[in-house]
Design a protein around this motif. Sequence first.
Motif, PDB file in Angstrom:
ATOM      1  N   THR A 118       0.879  -1.248  -0.081  1.00 55.23           N
ATOM      2  CA  THR A 118       0.056   0.102  -0.003  1.00 55.23           C
ATOM      3  C   THR A 118       0.835   1.248  -0.118  1.00 55.23           C
ATOM      4  O   THR A 118       0.636   2.236  -0.812  1.00 55.23           O
ATOM      5  N   TYR A 119       1.893   1.138   0.680  1.00 59.34           N
ATOM      6  CA  TYR A 119       2.841   2.175   0.849  1.00 59.34           C
ATOM      7  C   TYR A 119       3.432   2.588  -0.704  1.00 59.34           C
ATOM      8  O   TYR A 119       3.699   3.705  -0.804  1.00 59.34           O
ATOM      9  N   LEU A 120       3.640   1.526  -1.229  1.00 56.10           N
ATOM     10  CA  LEU A 120       4.361   1.755  -2.668  1.00 56.10           C
ATOM     11  C   LEU A 120       3.060   2.007  -3.640  1.00 56.10           C
ATOM     12  O   LEU A 120       3.263   1.936  -5.002  1.00 56.10           O
ATOM     13  N   HIS A 121       1.878   2.225  -3.268  1.00 57.89           N
ATOM     14  CA  HIS A 121       0.855   2.712  -4.298  1.00 57.89           C
ATOM     15  C   HIS A 121       0.394   1.479  -5.036  1.00 57.89           C
ATOM     16  O   HIS A 121      -0.267   1.812  -6.082  1.00 57.89           O
ATOM     17  N   ALA A 122       0.734   0.210  -4.704  1.00 53.11           N
ATOM     18  CA  ALA A 122       0.067  -0.815  -5.460  1.00 53.11           C
ATOM     19  C   ALA A 122      -1.402  -1.166  -4.921  1.00 53.11           C
ATOM     20  O   ALA A 122      -1.939  -0.465  -4.122  1.00 53.11           O
ATOM     21  N   ILE A 123      -1.910  -2.021  -5.477  1.00 53.71           N
ATOM     22  CA  ILE A 123      -3.483  -2.361  -5.210  1.00 53.71           C
ATOM     23  C   ILE A 123      -3.585  -3.776  -4.647  1.00 53.71           C
ATOM     24  O   ILE A 123      -3.796  -4.625  -5.367  1.00 53.71           O
ATOM     25  N   PRO A 124      -3.311  -4.079  -3.487  1.00 55.72           N
ATOM     26  CA  PRO A 124      -3.389  -5.502  -2.935  1.00 55.72           C
ATOM     27  C   PRO A 124      -4.902  -5.808  -2.861  1.00 55.72           C
ATOM     28  O   PRO A 124      -5.837  -5.103  -2.460  1.00 55.72           O
ATOM     29  N   VAL A 125      -5.207  -7.074  -3.276  1.00 60.69           N
ATOM     30  CA  VAL A 125      -6.533  -7.595  -3.102  1.00 60.69           C
ATOM     31  C   VAL A 125      -6.968  -7.892  -2.106  1.00 60.69           C
ATOM     32  O   VAL A 125      -5.844  -8.169  -0.922  1.00 60.69           O
ATOM     33  N   THR A 126      -8.148  -7.827  -1.547  1.00 59.87           N
ATOM     34  CA  THR A 126      -8.809  -8.109  -0.247  1.00 59.87           C
ATOM     35  C   THR A 126      -8.210  -9.167   0.560  1.00 59.87           C
ATOM     36  O   THR A 126      -7.896  -9.163   1.702  1.00 59.87           O
ATOM     37  N   THR A 127      -8.415 -10.391  -0.283  1.00 60.80           N
ATOM     38  CA  THR A 127      -7.960 -11.579   0.294  1.00 60.80           C
ATOM     39  C   THR A 127      -6.467 -12.047   0.303  1.00 60.80           C
ATOM     40  O   THR A 127      -6.047 -12.142  -1.126  1.00 60.80           O
TER      41      THR A 127
END
Length: 209
Positions: A137-146
């Motif tokens: 998240t810090y690197l502005h990626a989009i981690p999926v919820t699961t």
Amino acid sequence: MTTKRIVVISSGLSTPSSTRQLADRLAADADGILRERGFDVEVRTYELRDLAHDITNHLLMGFAPPKLEEVLDAVSKADGLIAVTPIFTTSYAGLFKSFIDVVDTQALTDLPVLIGATGGTPRHSLAIDYAIRPLFTYLHAIPVTTGVYAATSDWGDGGDGVRSLPDRIFRGAKEFADLVERTDRSELVNDPFALDRPAGHLIGGLTGE
């Protein structure tokens, strides 16, 4: 037919490893889902243990040897990243973090990321949410919820009322595929001041040959 490029990073230290096994299972489900939706899929899988010396050299010298440069380039051009690490002392492996440290700070922007982790005990499953997810998240990626965590016991029959590992893998892969399907990284903005060769080539006449 549109091609979706998925890069898979496994930072397991043994061969074979449950970390690589989980990475392959996540990639296979995501690949299958996207192909069912009419996409061509290109999956590239990299074992960080094979790049450990190159990663260290990059940290020390400031430029990537050719094999590592190939992986970094693949990540920057990917439509999705599957990143799987073993959990050591309640957090991600040092090799995993070292690799993330040499990835360009802009390369992960808006990139869907499916996080996987492995460990000996279910007690460390929360490491995905308190250690790994904030990193991306810090690197502005989009981690999926699961996020998908696999303890040693999860490779059994998935009994005792807990959602089985195959179910969790499929759920994470589907959420990942949903994001990858909507992702268009074909028009990434190139830095006009970026070097077309690593900075190390300007130091001491390095040729990279």
